[in-house]
Write a protein that holds these residues in place. Structure first.
Motif, PDB file in Angstrom:
ATOM      1  N   ALA A   1       0.821  -1.209   0.000  1.00 12.67           N
ATOM      2  CA  ALA A   1       0.000   0.000   0.000  1.00 12.67           C
ATOM      3  C   ALA A   1       0.858   1.263   0.000  1.00 12.67           C
ATOM      4  CB  ALA A   1      -0.939  -0.004   1.194  1.00 12.67           C
ATOM      5  N   LEU A   2       1.989   1.229   0.708  1.00 12.81           N
ATOM      6  CA  LEU A   2       2.853   2.404   0.779  1.00 12.81           C
ATOM      7  C   LEU A   2       3.654   2.627  -0.489  1.00 12.81           C
ATOM      8  CD1 LEU A   2       4.230   2.142   4.431  1.00 12.81           C
ATOM      9  CD2 LEU A   2       2.613   3.812   3.528  1.00 12.81           C
ATOM     10  N   THR A   3       4.176   1.541  -1.057  1.00  6.74           N
ATOM     11  CA  THR A   3       5.095   1.689  -2.184  1.00  6.74           C
ATOM     12  C   THR A   3       4.450   1.408  -3.532  1.00  6.74           C
ATOM     13  OG1 THR A   3       5.840  -0.602  -2.074  1.00  6.74           O
ATOM     14  CG2 THR A   3       7.031   1.012  -0.728  1.00  6.74           C
ATOM     15  N   GLY A   4       3.446   0.542  -3.557  1.00  2.62           N
ATOM     16  CA  GLY A   4       2.825   0.166  -4.816  1.00  2.62           C
ATOM     17  C   GLY A   4       3.654  -0.830  -5.612  1.00  2.62           C
ATOM     18  N   ALA A   5       4.708  -1.362  -5.005  1.00  2.53           N
ATOM     19  CA  ALA A   5       5.576  -2.320  -5.684  1.00  2.53           C
ATOM     20  C   ALA A   5       4.859  -3.664  -5.775  1.00  2.53           C
ATOM     21  CB  ALA A   5       6.899  -2.462  -4.943  1.00  2.53           C
ATOM     22  N   ALA A   6       4.593  -4.108  -6.984  1.00  2.00           N
ATOM     23  CA  ALA A   6       3.835  -5.339  -7.198  1.00  2.00           C
ATOM     24  C   ALA A   6       4.607  -6.583  -6.767  1.00  2.00           C
ATOM     25  CB  ALA A   6       3.435  -5.454  -8.665  1.00  2.00           C
ATOM     26  N   TRP A   7       5.924  -6.504  -6.690  1.00  2.00           N
ATOM     27  CA  TRP A   7       6.713  -7.686  -6.328  1.00  2.00           C
ATOM     28  C   TRP A   7       6.634  -7.994  -4.836  1.00  2.00           C
ATOM     29  CZ3 TRP A   7      10.500  -6.720  -2.777  1.00  2.00           C
ATOM     30  CH2 TRP A   7      10.927  -5.395  -2.658  1.00  2.00           C
ATOM     31  N   LEU A   8       6.089  -7.088  -4.021  1.00  2.00           N
ATOM     32  CA  LEU A   8       5.992  -7.342  -2.584  1.00  2.00           C
ATOM     33  C   LEU A   8       4.951  -8.406  -2.241  1.00  2.00           C
ATOM     34  CD1 LEU A   8       6.345  -3.744  -1.183  1.00  2.00           C
ATOM     35  CD2 LEU A   8       7.928  -5.634  -0.881  1.00  2.00           C
ATOM     36  N   ASP A   9       3.912  -8.528  -3.055  1.00  2.00           N
ATOM     37  CA  ASP A   9       2.870  -9.524  -2.784  1.00  2.00           C
ATOM     38  C   ASP A   9       3.424 -10.948  -2.865  1.00  2.00           C
ATOM     39  OD1 ASP A   9       0.250 -10.363  -2.182  1.00  2.00           O
ATOM     40  OD2 ASP A   9      -0.178 -10.633  -4.312  1.00  2.00           O
ATOM     41  N   PRO A  10       4.167 -11.323  -3.922  1.00  2.00           N
ATOM     42  CA  PRO A  10       4.759 -12.669  -3.928  1.00  2.00           C
ATOM     43  C   PRO A  10       5.789 -12.886  -2.822  1.00  2.00           C
ATOM     44  CG  PRO A  10       4.798 -11.737  -6.136  1.00  2.00           C
ATOM     45  CD  PRO A  10       4.351 -10.664  -5.209  1.00  2.00           C
ATOM     46  N   VAL A  11       6.509 -11.840  -2.434  1.00  2.00           N
ATOM     47  CA  VAL A  11       7.477 -11.977  -1.346  1.00  2.00           C
ATOM     48  C   VAL A  11       6.750 -12.294  -0.041  1.00  2.00           C
ATOM     49  CG1 VAL A  11       9.177 -10.727   0.051  1.00  2.00           C
ATOM     50  CG2 VAL A  11       9.216 -10.529  -2.440  1.00  2.00           C
ATOM     51  N   ALA A  12       5.655 -11.616   0.215  1.00  2.00           N
ATOM     52  CA  ALA A  12       4.864 -11.898   1.415  1.00  2.00           C
ATOM     53  C   ALA A  12       4.301 -13.320   1.351  1.00  2.00           C
ATOM     54  CB  ALA A  12       3.740 -10.885   1.557  1.00  2.00           C
ATOM     55  N   GLY A  13       3.856 -13.746   0.177  1.00  2.00           N
ATOM     56  CA  GLY A  13       3.373 -15.118   0.022  1.00  2.00           C
ATOM     57  C   GLY A  13       4.465 -16.143   0.274  1.00  2.00           C
ATOM     58  N   PHE A  14       5.670 -15.848  -0.180  1.00  2.00           N
ATOM     59  CA  PHE A  14       6.792 -16.735   0.070  1.00  2.00           C
ATOM     60  C   PHE A  14       7.111 -16.809   1.558  1.00  2.00           C
ATOM     61  CE2 PHE A  14      11.405 -17.520   0.398  1.00  2.00           C
ATOM     62  CZ  PHE A  14      11.440 -18.782  -0.171  1.00  2.00           C
ATOM     63  N   ALA A  15       7.046 -15.681   2.247  1.00  2.00           N
ATOM     64  CA  ALA A  15       7.294 -15.671   3.689  1.00  2.00           C
ATOM     65  C   ALA A  15       6.245 -16.509   4.416  1.00  2.00           C
ATOM     66  CB  ALA A  15       7.291 -14.232   4.214  1.00  2.00           C
ATOM     67  N   ILE A  16       5.006 -16.407   3.998  1.00  2.00           N
ATOM     68  CA  ILE A  16       3.938 -17.205   4.604  1.00  2.00           C
ATOM     69  C   ILE A  16       4.209 -18.686   4.377  1.00  2.00           C
ATOM     70  CG2 ILE A  16       1.485 -17.784   4.422  1.00  2.00           C
ATOM     71  CD1 ILE A  16       1.042 -14.765   3.843  1.00  2.00           C
ATOM     72  N   ALA A  17       4.629 -19.050   3.175  1.00  2.00           N
ATOM     73  CA  ALA A  17       4.933 -20.446   2.873  1.00  2.00           C
ATOM     74  C   ALA A  17       6.093 -20.958   3.718  1.00  2.00           C
ATOM     75  CB  ALA A  17       5.247 -20.610   1.384  1.00  2.00           C
ATOM     76  N   VAL A  18       7.097 -20.132   3.903  1.00  2.00           N
ATOM     77  CA  VAL A  18       8.247 -20.527   4.727  1.00  2.00           C
ATOM     78  C   VAL A  18       7.808 -20.783   6.160  1.00  2.00           C
ATOM     79  CG1 VAL A  18      10.429 -19.715   5.723  1.00  2.00           C
ATOM     80  CG2 VAL A  18       9.985 -19.443   3.280  1.00  2.00           C
TER      81      VAL A  18
END
Length: 46
Positions: free
Chosen positions: A25-42
């Motif tokens: 929401a702050l940056t609008g960087a679309a690559w942050l969503d998959p990174v958060a998903g990867f962290a959840i998977a880990v």
């Protein structure tokens, strides 16, 4: 013992989800969503 482990995992999942959404929401960087998903998977695998 199992309830404590499950609660810990839930807290980590919530933190990573909120951090990913907040940063997106702050940056609008679309690559942050998959990174958060990867962290959840880990967290879920660990």
């Amino acid at each position: 013992m199992a309830d404590a482990a499950e609660t810990r995992i839930c807290v980590l999942l919530r933190i990573s989800t909120l951090a990913g959404l907040g940063l997106f929401a702050l940056t609008g960087a679309a690559w942050l969503d998959p990174v958060a998903g990867f962290a959840i998977a880990v967290f879920a695998i660990h």
